[in-house]
Design an enzyme around this catalytic site. Structure first.
Site, short mmCIF file in Angstrom:
data_model
loop_
_atom_site.label_atom_id
_atom_site.label_comp_id
_atom_site.label_asym_id
_atom_site.label_seq_id
_atom_site.Cartn_x
_atom_site.Cartn_y
_atom_site.Cartn_z
N HIS A 120 2.09 1.89 -3.52
CA HIS A 120 1.01 2.75 -4.42
C HIS A 120 1.17 4.16 -3.91
CE1 HIS A 120 -1.21 -0.18 -6.39
NE2 HIS A 120 -1.63 -0.91 -5.08
N GLU A 177 0.84 -1.30 -0.02
CA GLU A 177 0.10 -0.06 0.06
C GLU A 177 0.88 1.09 0.10
OE1 GLU A 177 -3.20 0.38 -0.42
OE2 GLU A 177 -3.35 -1.95 -0.52
N GLU A 187 0.06 -2.46 -9.67
CA GLU A 187 0.00 -3.59 -8.78
C GLU A 187 1.52 -4.06 -8.95
OE1 GLU A 187 -2.08 -4.04 -6.50
OE2 GLU A 187 -3.46 -2.82 -7.41
ZN LIG Z 1 -2.52 -2.63 -4.85
#
Ligand SMILES: [Zn+2]
Length: 266
Positions: free
Chosen positions: A129, A126, A187
């Site tokens: 990101h 996370e 991702e």
């Molecule tokens: Zn993700």
């Protein structure tokens, strides 16, 4: 004269438009300014905390301990964000991070991430990101930009229907009825950053593979939400495995430097 304001804000945003480079060296189009987006992240996080019940103190401390260890090894520029993490009471196995460093993990995710190192894999992903500005790239697509501008330009802000859509665009999907998964590229980039980060912090990077094993074991008819919004399971395992050699070296180095996080699982 709403359209005039929209036009003015559009002009401002386009002036600030920039082509940036992500931490893994990828060129990115980012139309919003960091300050704008961080403010949107902060507002969305506040609203989310109003809408969802918090988990207990012990779980908050557990997640905080892991987040602190990861944030401590970020480059200084990123470390100075307003990093916050909350655990929410929800069976849905999910986690999110918003621009500005606002993160959430559901109790359902704590059931799947069975060790501190596995949860560090979730939180590291996370954080990946956030520091790779993925939300900015996503909000910089045409429709999302329109959406962001209209929310920024309206007094109701995050409270209105546009606000809910924007929450979706920022990555708070299911709770607000809009699933906007990150792209496959985002991702795997978040995976790469996350596994390096956890290793640098002294968490065992192999736990990222174990986490994905747990995820798929939970799969079947109703896969965990975090997995269903994170596509292409097999490819991601391959990506993590490709990263594992250098991650193990970073991990050994971190351990030798005394970075041995100890976050007791409640
Ligand atoms: Zn993700």
């Amino acid at each position: 004269m709403r359209w005039i304001r929209t036009l003015a804000v559009t002009a401002l945003v386009l002036t600030l438009a920039a082509c940036e480079t992500s931490p893994t060296g990828r060129q990115q189009l980012t139309l919003m300014s960091d300050a704008q987006l961080n403010e949107m992240g902060r507002e969305a996080f506040e609203k989310y905390q109003q809408d969802l019940p918090s988990a207990g103190q012990a779980q908050q401390r557990y997640a905080q301990c892991i987040a602190d260890a990861l944030v401590a090894v970020l480059p200084e520029r990123e470390r100075n964000k307003d990093w916050q993490i909350r655990v929410f009471e929800s069976e849905q196995a999910n986690a999110f991070a918003l621009p500005g460093g606002y993160m959430g993990v559901n109790t359902g995710m704590l059931d799947i991430a069975k060790t501190q190192d596995q949860l560090a894999a979730v939180v590291g992903h996370e954080i990946g990101h956030v520091i790779a500005n993925h939300a900015n790239e996503r909000v910089s697509t045409h429709t999302s930009t329109q959406l962001a501008l209209s929310v920024l330009g309206s007094a109701a802000g995050m409270q209105g229907q546009g606000g809910q859509q924007l929450m979706g665009a920022l990555g708070l999907g299911a709770q607000y009825g809009i699933l906007l998964p990150f792209s496959r590229r985002h991702e795997s980039e978040a995976d790469t950053i996350g596994v390096r980060l956890m290793a640098d912090a002294g968490f065992d990077p192999r736990a990222s593979l174990a986490l994905w094993e747990n995820m798929s074991a939970q799969g079947g008819a109703r896969p965990p939400e975090w997995m269903s919004t994170h596509p292409s399971h097999g490819q991601r395992m391959q990506g993590l495995q490709a990263e594992m050699g250098s991650a193990m070296a970073r991990y050994e180095q971190a351990r030798q430097a005394g970075r041995t996080p100890n976050c007791p699982r409640p």
